[in-house]
Design an enzyme around this catalytic site. Structure first.
Site, PDB file in Angstrom:
ATOM      1  N   ARG A  83      16.694 -25.918 -18.721  1.00  0.00           N
ATOM      2  CA  ARG A  83      17.811 -26.351 -19.246  1.00  0.00           C
ATOM      3  C   ARG A  83      16.702 -27.244 -21.150  1.00  0.00           C
ATOM      4  O   ARG A  83      17.755 -27.110 -21.687  1.00  0.00           O
ATOM      5  CB  ARG A  83      18.715 -27.629 -19.257  1.00  0.00           C
ATOM      6  CG  ARG A  83      19.479 -25.535 -17.833  1.00  0.00           C
ATOM      7  CD  ARG A  83      20.844 -27.109 -17.222  1.00  0.00           C
ATOM      8  NE  ARG A  83      21.628 -27.368 -16.574  1.00  0.00           N
ATOM      9  CZ  ARG A  83      22.547 -26.078 -16.570  1.00  0.00           C
ATOM     10  NH1 ARG A  83      22.824 -25.176 -17.020  1.00  0.00           N
ATOM     11  NH2 ARG A  83      22.810 -25.759 -15.750  1.00  0.00           N
ATOM     12  N   ASP A 124      19.155 -22.526 -17.573  1.00  0.00           N
ATOM     13  CA  ASP A 124      18.502 -22.958 -16.751  1.00  0.00           C
ATOM     14  C   ASP A 124      17.633 -21.761 -15.347  1.00  0.00           C
ATOM     15  O   ASP A 124      19.027 -20.420 -15.447  1.00  0.00           O
ATOM     16  CB  ASP A 124      19.074 -23.880 -15.750  1.00  0.00           C
ATOM     17  CG  ASP A 124      20.032 -22.963 -14.845  1.00  0.00           C
ATOM     18  OD1 ASP A 124      20.856 -22.861 -15.324  1.00  0.00           O
ATOM     19  OD2 ASP A 124      20.324 -23.681 -13.542  1.00  0.00           O
ATOM     20  N   GLU A 168      30.286 -21.534 -25.513  1.00  0.00           N
ATOM     21  CA  GLU A 168      29.610 -21.146 -24.001  1.00  0.00           C
ATOM     22  C   GLU A 168      27.869 -20.785 -24.554  1.00  0.00           C
ATOM     23  O   GLU A 168      27.605 -20.447 -25.538  1.00  0.00           O
ATOM     24  CB  GLU A 168      29.882 -19.743 -24.009  1.00  0.00           C
ATOM     25  CG  GLU A 168      29.486 -19.175 -22.715  1.00  0.00           C
ATOM     26  CD  GLU A 168      29.612 -19.483 -21.636  1.00  0.00           C
ATOM     27  OE1 GLU A 168      28.913 -21.468 -21.531  1.00  0.00           O
ATOM     28  OE2 GLU A 168      30.319 -19.524 -20.444  1.00  0.00           O
ATOM     29  N   ASP A 169      27.375 -20.694 -23.682  1.00  0.00           N
ATOM     30  CA  ASP A 169      26.169 -20.790 -24.102  1.00  0.00           C
ATOM     31  C   ASP A 169      25.746 -18.636 -23.983  1.00  0.00           C
ATOM     32  O   ASP A 169      24.932 -19.009 -24.831  1.00  0.00           O
ATOM     33  CB  ASP A 169      25.030 -20.961 -22.840  1.00  0.00           C
ATOM     34  CG  ASP A 169      25.226 -20.638 -21.565  1.00  0.00           C
ATOM     35  OD1 ASP A 169      26.414 -20.206 -21.636  1.00  0.00           O
ATOM     36  OD2 ASP A 169      24.402 -21.542 -20.387  1.00  0.00           O
ATOM     37  N   ASP A 193      27.280 -12.558 -20.064  1.00  0.00           N
ATOM     38  CA  ASP A 193      26.668 -11.976 -19.219  1.00  0.00           C
ATOM     39  C   ASP A 193      28.016 -11.338 -19.539  1.00  0.00           C
ATOM     40  O   ASP A 193      27.725  -9.307 -20.529  1.00  0.00           O
ATOM     41  CB  ASP A 193      26.058 -12.663 -18.572  1.00  0.00           C
ATOM     42  CG  ASP A 193      25.523 -11.608 -17.864  1.00  0.00           C
ATOM     43  OD1 ASP A 193      24.017 -11.555 -18.378  1.00  0.00           O
ATOM     44  OD2 ASP A 193      25.277 -11.690 -16.496  1.00  0.00           O
ATOM     45  N   PHE A 235      16.806 -12.011 -18.212  1.00  0.00           N
ATOM     46  CA  PHE A 235      17.293 -13.488 -17.870  1.00  0.00           C
ATOM     47  C   PHE A 235      15.731 -13.795 -18.196  1.00  0.00           C
ATOM     48  O   PHE A 235      14.925 -13.960 -18.300  1.00  0.00           O
ATOM     49  CB  PHE A 235      16.942 -13.448 -16.148  1.00  0.00           C
ATOM     50  CG  PHE A 235      17.705 -14.857 -15.835  1.00  0.00           C
ATOM     51  CD1 PHE A 235      18.708 -14.908 -15.192  1.00  0.00           C
ATOM     52  CD2 PHE A 235      16.467 -15.797 -15.415  1.00  0.00           C
ATOM     53  CE1 PHE A 235      19.352 -16.252 -14.688  1.00  0.00           C
ATOM     54  CE2 PHE A 235      17.121 -17.221 -14.806  1.00  0.00           C
ATOM     55  CZ  PHE A 235      18.085 -17.610 -14.865  1.00  0.00           C
ATOM     56  N   ILE A 236      16.908 -14.855 -19.147  1.00  0.00           N
ATOM     57  CA  ILE A 236      16.665 -15.884 -20.310  1.00  0.00           C
ATOM     58  C   ILE A 236      16.523 -17.374 -19.952  1.00  0.00           C
ATOM     59  O   ILE A 236      17.940 -17.501 -18.139  1.00  0.00           O
ATOM     60  CB  ILE A 236      16.732 -15.681 -21.352  1.00  0.00           C
ATOM     61  CG1 ILE A 236      18.017 -15.910 -21.398  1.00  0.00           C
ATOM     62  CG2 ILE A 236      16.502 -14.722 -21.958  1.00  0.00           C
ATOM     63  CD1 ILE A 236      18.941 -16.697 -22.023  1.00  0.00           C
TER      64      ILE A 236
HETATM   65  P1  IMP Z   1      29.290 -14.262 -17.018  1.00  0.00           P
HETATM   66  O1  IMP Z   1      30.429 -14.575 -16.439  1.00  0.00           O
HETATM   67  O2  IMP Z   1      28.364 -13.304 -16.233  1.00  0.00           O
HETATM   68  O3  IMP Z   1      29.543 -14.002 -19.220  1.00  0.00           O
HETATM   69  O4  IMP Z   1      28.157 -15.480 -17.086  1.00  0.00           O
HETATM   70  C1  IMP Z   1      27.981 -16.397 -17.613  1.00  0.00           C
HETATM   71  C2  IMP Z   1      27.791 -17.477 -17.253  1.00  0.00           C
HETATM   72  O5  IMP Z   1      26.225 -16.746 -16.437  1.00  0.00           O
HETATM   73  C3  IMP Z   1      26.664 -18.231 -18.049  1.00  0.00           C
HETATM   74  O6  IMP Z   1      27.406 -19.183 -18.746  1.00  0.00           O
HETATM   75  C4  IMP Z   1      25.308 -18.959 -17.678  1.00  0.00           C
HETATM   76  O7  IMP Z   1      25.763 -20.034 -16.818  1.00  0.00           O
HETATM   77  C5  IMP Z   1      24.855 -17.719 -16.315  1.00  0.00           C
HETATM   78  N1  IMP Z   1      23.645 -16.520 -17.493  1.00  0.00           N
HETATM   79  C6  IMP Z   1      23.878 -15.742 -17.196  1.00  0.00           C
HETATM   80  N2  IMP Z   1      22.921 -15.154 -17.795  1.00  0.00           N
HETATM   81  C7  IMP Z   1      22.029 -15.827 -17.619  1.00  0.00           C
HETATM   82  C8  IMP Z   1      20.836 -15.793 -17.963  1.00  0.00           C
HETATM   83  O8  IMP Z   1      19.886 -14.725 -18.212  1.00  0.00           O
HETATM   84  N3  IMP Z   1      19.918 -16.500 -17.599  1.00  0.00           N
HETATM   85  C9  IMP Z   1      20.702 -18.286 -16.993  1.00  0.00           C
HETATM   86  N4  IMP Z   1      21.908 -18.430 -17.123  1.00  0.00           N
HETATM   87  C10 IMP Z   1      22.910 -16.616 -17.078  1.00  0.00           C
HETATM   88 MG    MG Z   2      27.400 -21.411 -18.385  1.00  0.00          MG
END
Ligand code: IMP
Ligand code: MG
Length: 180
Positions: free
Chosen positions: A169, A163, A103-104, A107, A156-157
């Site tokens: 991206r 993206d 995973e990238d 969050d 936010f990055i």
């Molecule tokens: P989570 O389910 O809240 O952990 O969100 C994960 C997904 O939210 C990641 O796979 C990203 O696609 C997106 N995301 C979370 N933080 C960022 C950010 O800072 N920049 C861009 N995409 C983000």
């Molecule tokens: Mg993602």
């Protein structure tokens, strides 16, 4: 490029490619020891993890590994929790396998929790999570992250796969949104 503009927003460089690359190399070292001989199935979460997955795979050099790609769509359901996540494109047999999710960024952790639960439900023997980036201050669920590249603040990055409204991206370095 130290400062960039994507659509209406300004971003400032916060992680250089050399630091990202170093973190991926260190992760690969640990993984190689843990996964040797396990016939691991790596699952790259699209779109964001494509760059991370590509670099990690090249560093790993495992001869018994496979890689597959998975897209997750979120939509609002009629149940109380509001959102349902659907996993698209996973055709591999998961039963009895060691699976590593790539995973990238983690969050809130909701996405990884959902993916983890569904892979266990499909019969995986073990599921490990590898994320390039982690925002510890944003985490809302109980989840184990087996491999974390870099911990970052709750900002936010964009860049290196991530993206803002489809842009950014492709960038090699990571940039943080400049607050107005
Ligand atoms: P989570 O389910 O809240 O952990 O969100 C994960 C997904 O939210 C990641 O796979 C990203 O696609 C997106 N995301 C979370 N933080 C960022 C950010 O800072 N920049 C861009 N995409 C983000
Ligand atoms: Mg993602």
């Amino acid at each position: 490029m130290n400062r960039i503009k994507l659509w209406d927003k300004e971003f400032e460089i916060s992680l250089k490619y050399s630091d990202i690359n170093q973190a991926i190399k260190e992760m690969a070292e640990k993984m190689r020891v843990d996964l040797q001989g396990k016939e691991t199935l790596f699952i790259c979460i699209l779109n964001g993890a494509f760059m991370f997955a590509s670099e990690l795979m090249k560093e790993l050099e495992l001869t018994d590994a496979e890689i597959s790609f998975l897209k997750i769509t979120s939509y609002s359901g009629s149940n109380s929790s509001g959102e349902i996540k659907e996993l698209i494109g996973l055709n591999e047999v998961i039963t009895g396998r060691t699976v590593v999710v790539l995973e990238d960024i983690v969050d809130t952790g909701n996405t990884m929790k959902e993916v983890y639960d569904q892979l266990i439900f499909k019969g995986a023997r073990e599921v490990k999570i590898a994320t390039l980036l982690f925002k510890p201050q944003a985490l809302k669920v109980d989840i184990t992250l087996d491999y974390v590249g870099l911990e970052i603040p709750n900002d936010f990055i964009v860049g290196f796969g991530l993206d803002y409204d489809r842009r950014g991206r492709n960038l090699k370095d990571i940039y943080t949104l400049v607050s107005e």
